[in-house]
Design an enzyme around this catalytic site. Structure first.
Site, PDB file in Angstrom:
ATOM      1  N   ALA A  80       7.958  17.354   0.211  1.00  0.00           N
ATOM      2  CA  ALA A  80       9.224  17.186   0.927  1.00  0.00           C
ATOM      3  C   ALA A  80       9.148  15.892   1.729  1.00  0.00           C
ATOM      4  O   ALA A  80       8.064  15.314   1.899  1.00  0.00           O
ATOM      5  CB  ALA A  80       9.450  18.366   1.857  1.00  0.00           C
ATOM      6  N   LYS A  81      10.301  15.473   2.207  1.00  0.00           N
ATOM      7  CA  LYS A  81      10.362  14.214   2.952  1.00  0.00           C
ATOM      8  C   LYS A  81       9.390  14.196   4.136  1.00  0.00           C
ATOM      9  O   LYS A  81       8.843  13.166   4.491  1.00  0.00           O
ATOM     10  CB  LYS A  81      11.793  14.000   3.463  1.00  0.00           C
ATOM     11  CG  LYS A  81      12.777  13.593   2.380  1.00  0.00           C
ATOM     12  CD  LYS A  81      12.763  12.095   2.144  1.00  0.00           C
ATOM     13  CE  LYS A  81      13.360  11.404   3.369  1.00  0.00           C
ATOM     14  NZ  LYS A  81      13.664  10.019   3.185  1.00  0.00           N
TER      15      LYS A  81
END
Ligand code: GLU
Length: 299
Positions: free
Chosen positions: A235-236
Site C-alpha cells: 500500500a502507499k
C-alpha cells in the site's frame, strides 16, 4: 470481434509497483497469445480527480501500451442498466433496504457462508415492501440460487467460492463492480482476465452473473500480489512504491520496469524483449516481497 486482454485500474490514486507488476503481466499474457490489450478505467466509485491521467502516464512509462481508446465505466451506464433490466425481467433480482449496519447485526442464515448477505429482504411481502420503500431508496440484489460456484484459473486451477445475493446496484444508484466488470468484459470482447489474486474470491460471483446473462466466461489468471515485509498487500504507506516516489529517489521508470521483470524471472529491457521468454508456467506462484531496486528497501 478479436479476442483481448485488459488492465482495469480504479482511478483512486497513483498505481503502486504491485499494480504496475500486474499490468505488465496482463500485457504479457495478452500479447503472448496474440490478443489485443485494452485499458478500462473503473471510475464508477472511488475516482479521484487527476488520478486517471497519472495512472495512464505511469503505465506508458513502463512500456505498457494499449490498443484503441481508453474506456471509462462512467460512460457505459446504459449497458449496465440494460443488464440489470434483463435480470429483473427474468425475476432474478429483488429490492434490498438494509443498511450496512443492519446486515452486520442480522443473524446469518443457517449454513450461510461468512459474510454472505443474510437474505433479510429476499421475500418481503407487499406491505413490508411498501413500508420499506417509504423509508429509503432500495439497492438491487441478485436472487442467487446457488451458494457457491467453481471457476477455472490458469494459474490456480479450479477455485470454488461463495456466491450470495450480491448487490447489482447500490441504493445511491452506483452500479456494483461485480456487475459492471462482467458486462464490460463481455461487451469489449475480453476473453482473458489477468488481475491480482486478491480478486479471486469475487470471481465465482462474477462468473455466476455471467452465466445468468448468458455471456461467455473469459479465461482467468489471478497473479500473485506484491507484499510488504510483513506479508501484507503493498500500500502507499509502505514507503516509496509509486513511480513518482521512486523517481524522487533517483530510480527511473526503466529501472522499476527491469526490477519488476526480474521479480518475474524475465530479462530486463523493453517488454517486447520479455515477451519472447514469457511462459505462464514458469511464473512465480508466491507473493513477491517488495524492496526497492538497488537493494535499498522502502523506509
Ligand atoms: N478495478 C479493479 C481494481 O483496480 C480491478 C478489477 C479487475 O481487474 O477485474 O482493483
Amino acid at each position: 470481434m478479436t479476442s483481448a486482454g485488459r488492465f482495469a485500474p480504479s482511478p483512486s490514486g497513483e498505481l503502486h509497483v504491485g499494480n504496475l507488476r500486474t499490468a505488465i503481466l496482463a500485457w504479457l499474457f495478452a500479447r503472448s497469445t496474440g490478443r489485443r490489450f485494452l485499458l478500462r478505467v473503473e471510475d464508477l466509485d472511488r475516482a479521484r480527480a487527476g488520478a486517471e491521467a497519472v495512472q495512464l502516464r505511469d503505465l506508458a512509462a513502463i512500456g505498457v501500451t494499449w490498443d484503441g481508446d481508453v474506456v471509462r465505466q462512467t460512460d457505459r451506464q446504459s449497458l449496465y442498466a440494460k443488464a440489470i433490466t434483463r435480470l429483473q425481467e427474468a425475476g432474478l433480482t429483488y429490492e434490498c433496504f438494509c443498511t450496512r449496519r443492519e446486515i452486520q447485526e442480522a443473524p446469518s442464515a443457517p449454513h450461510a457462508p461468512q459474510g454472505a448477505y443474510p437474505g433479510t429482504c429476499r421475500n418481503l411481502d407487499p406491505a413490508e415492501l411498501e413500508f420499506k420503500r417509504s423509508l429509503r431508496p432500495a439497492a438491487i440484489r441478485l436472487r442467487a440460487d446457488v451458494a457457491e460456484y467453481t471457476v477455472r484459473d490458469v494459474l490456480r486451477g479450479d477455485y470454488t467460492g461463495v456466491v450470495d445475493d450480491l448487490v447489482l446496484r447500490r441504493n445511491d444508484g452506483v452500479v456494483a463492480y461485480n456487475l459492471a466488470v462482467v458486462v464490460d468484459d463481455a461487451e469489449q470482447g475480453i476473453d482473458q482476465v489477468v488481475r491480482g489474486d486478491d480478486l479471486l474470491p469475487s470471481t465465482p460471483r462474477q462468473v455466476y452473473v455471467a452465466s445468468l446473462l448468458n455471456i461467455p466466461v473469459p479465461e482467468y489468471a489471478h497473479v500473485p500480489l506484491v507484499v510488504n515485509h510483513d506479508g501484507a498487500r503493498l500500500a502507499k504507506r509502505d514507503g516509496a512504491v509509486t513511480l513518482a516516489d521512486l523517481a524522487a529517489r533517483g530510480t527511473t521508470a526503466d529501472a522499476v520496469r527491469d526490477h519488476l521483470l526480474g521479480s518475474l524471472g524475465l530479462p530486463p529491457g523493453p517488454l517486447e524483449r520479455a515477451l519472447a521468454e514469457f511462459n505462464p508456467e514458469l511464473l512465480p506462484r508466491e507473493a513477491w516481497v517488495w524492496s526497492a531496486p538497488g537493494g535499498r528497501s522502502a523506509p
